[in-house]
Design an enzyme around this catalytic site. Structure first.
Site, mmCIF file in Angstrom:
data_model
loop_
_atom_site.group_PDB
_atom_site.id
_atom_site.type_symbol
_atom_site.label_atom_id
_atom_site.label_comp_id
_atom_site.label_asym_id
_atom_site.label_seq_id
_atom_site.Cartn_x
_atom_site.Cartn_y
_atom_site.Cartn_z
ATOM 1 N N SER A 7 0.737 -1.147 -0.023
ATOM 2 C CA SER A 7 0.153 0.030 -0.012
ATOM 3 C C SER A 7 0.998 1.158 -0.071
ATOM 4 C CB SER A 7 -0.896 -0.005 1.328
ATOM 5 O OG SER A 7 -1.407 1.445 1.375
ATOM 6 N N HIS A 32 -1.225 -1.385 -4.248
ATOM 7 C CA HIS A 32 -2.488 -0.991 -3.762
ATOM 8 C C HIS A 32 -2.613 0.469 -3.403
ATOM 9 C CE1 HIS A 32 -6.001 -2.220 -1.294
ATOM 10 N NE2 HIS A 32 -5.638 -1.175 -0.298
ATOM 11 N N ASP A 34 -4.618 3.616 -2.000
ATOM 12 C CA ASP A 34 -5.867 3.879 -0.890
ATOM 13 C C ASP A 34 -6.356 5.155 -1.276
ATOM 14 O OD1 ASP A 34 -5.990 1.526 0.838
ATOM 15 O OD2 ASP A 34 -3.771 1.909 1.136
ATOM 16 N N MET A 36 -9.199 8.049 -0.259
ATOM 17 C CA MET A 36 -9.792 8.127 0.821
ATOM 18 C C MET A 36 -10.288 9.712 0.690
ATOM 19 S SD MET A 36 -7.389 7.016 4.030
ATOM 20 C CE MET A 36 -6.392 5.542 3.800
ATOM 21 N N HIS A 65 -8.284 0.920 -4.173
ATOM 22 C CA HIS A 65 -9.349 0.852 -2.852
ATOM 23 C C HIS A 65 -9.848 2.022 -2.501
ATOM 24 C CE1 HIS A 65 -9.473 -0.318 1.664
ATOM 25 N NE2 HIS A 65 -10.632 -0.472 1.216
ATOM 26 N N MET A 67 -12.226 4.417 -0.743
ATOM 27 C CA MET A 67 -12.844 4.570 0.648
ATOM 28 C C MET A 67 -13.571 5.711 0.440
ATOM 29 S SD MET A 67 -9.747 3.106 2.881
ATOM 30 C CE MET A 67 -8.555 3.150 1.509
ATOM 31 N N MET A 136 -11.236 -5.687 5.295
ATOM 32 C CA MET A 136 -10.680 -5.019 6.314
ATOM 33 C C MET A 136 -10.223 -5.447 7.503
ATOM 34 S SD MET A 136 -9.733 -2.394 4.209
ATOM 35 C CE MET A 136 -9.077 -1.480 5.601
ATOM 36 N N ASP A 172 -6.451 -6.621 4.331
ATOM 37 C CA ASP A 172 -6.035 -5.280 4.252
ATOM 38 C C ASP A 172 -6.057 -4.636 5.669
ATOM 39 O OD1 ASP A 172 -5.060 -2.657 3.898
ATOM 40 O OD2 ASP A 172 -6.754 -2.162 2.485
HETATM 41 C C1 DX5 Z 1 -6.186 1.600 5.467
HETATM 42 C C2 DX5 Z 1 -5.655 1.008 4.163
HETATM 43 C C3 DX5 Z 1 -4.581 0.233 4.080
HETATM 44 C C4 DX5 Z 1 -3.285 0.573 4.765
HETATM 45 C C5 DX5 Z 1 -2.658 -0.756 5.498
HETATM 46 O O1 DX5 Z 1 -7.399 2.045 5.481
HETATM 47 O O2 DX5 Z 1 -6.792 0.466 3.410
HETATM 48 O O3 DX5 Z 1 -4.386 -0.238 2.831
HETATM 49 O O4 DX5 Z 1 -2.438 1.340 4.126
HETATM 50 O O5 DX5 Z 1 -1.706 -0.365 6.205
HETATM 51 P P1 DX5 Z 1 -0.905 -1.250 7.090
HETATM 52 O O6 DX5 Z 1 -0.429 -2.438 6.207
HETATM 53 O O7 DX5 Z 1 0.095 -0.549 7.472
HETATM 54 O O8 DX5 Z 1 -1.778 -1.839 8.029
HETATM 55 ZN ZN ZN Z 2 -6.252 -0.318 1.299
#
Ligand code: DX5
Ligand code: ZN
Length: 214
Positions: A7, A32, A34, A36, A65, A67, A136, A172
């Site tokens: 990620s 990956h 993320d 947000m 991903h 969110m 998650m 994840d």
């Molecule tokens: C959290 C993200 C993850 C995050 C995971 O909302 O979706 O992808 O980056 O980070 P680690 O591997 O550090 O838990």
């Molecule tokens: Zn993620």
């Protein structure tokens, strides 16, 4: 063999292109990303223009991903920016079935993600429209949180629901060399790792250590 999806939430944002090339060279399977919105989750990250600029730095699949709530108005923009897999959250989408159809109609793989408190029953009527299920194992928003053990049971149940369908089961949050073997034993085949990969300098060694811990 399991797939490792670093990620880039934990990458150095000032050296993004270089970081993407480094995880590619280190043998990652997916990148990956993320996304947000500061509304569905309490953090803000990347829009489509950033993803489009990252795209030329690797040919590895972009595992995007989302969110964000709503996600549906933005699916085409993320597809055009270079996403290969687009994952929406079941909790953020009033019309999950339609979003999954839209993602596939854009020629992309369709994913659905579940927060830790969301039961797997929401998947029951969309299984034939899904290419990837993302469990998650932390509450989404931030990297570096601890794995929530109750999710192992959910992963096992979803693996059973999938049966012989060609659906990837991705996990994840809090995946590292200590937790990865339990996650894979429960049935996951794609592992997201943010802080576990980017905390050191030698990404190949860290990805190798994750694979050998399985
Ligand atoms: C959290 C993200 C993850 C995050 C995971 O909302 O979706 O992808 O980056 O980070 P680690 O591997 O550090 O838990
Ligand atoms: Zn993620």
């Amino acid at each position: 063999m399991v797939k490792i999806a670093p990620s880039i939430l934990s990458a150095d944002f000032a050296r993004f292109g270089e970081e993407i090339r480094a995880i590619d060279a280190a043998g990652c399977d997916y990148v990956h990303i993320d996304v947000m919105d500061g509304h569905f989750v309490p953090n803000l990250t990347f829009g489509p223009p950033i993803i489009a600029k990252l795209r030329p730095h690797t040919s590895k699949p972009f595992d995007v991903h989302l969110m964000i709530n709503p996600a549906q108005p933005y699916l085409e923009e993320y597809a055009n920016a270079g996403a290969d897999i687009i994952t929406v959250h079941a909790e953020a989408d009033k019309h999950l079935d339609r979003s999954l159809q839209v993602i596939r109609s854009l020629g992309k793989k369709a994913g659905v993600s579940l927060n830790p408190a969301t039961p797997e029953s929401v998947l029951e009527y969309v299984l034939d429209k899904v290419d990837l299920i993302l469990v998650m194992s932390v509450n989404p928003g931030f990297g570096g949180q601890s794995f929530i053990p109750s999710q192992l049971d959910k992963i096992r149940r979803i693996r059973k629901m999938i049966g012989d369908r060609p659906i990837e089961l991705e996990v994840d949050g809090g995946v590292n060399a200590d937790t990865i073997s339990d996650v894979v034993a429960a049935g996951a085949d794609v592992l997201v790792a943010g802080s576990a990969v980017f905390k050191g300098d030698d990404y190949a060694a860290t990805i190798g250590a994750l694979r050998s811990a399985v």
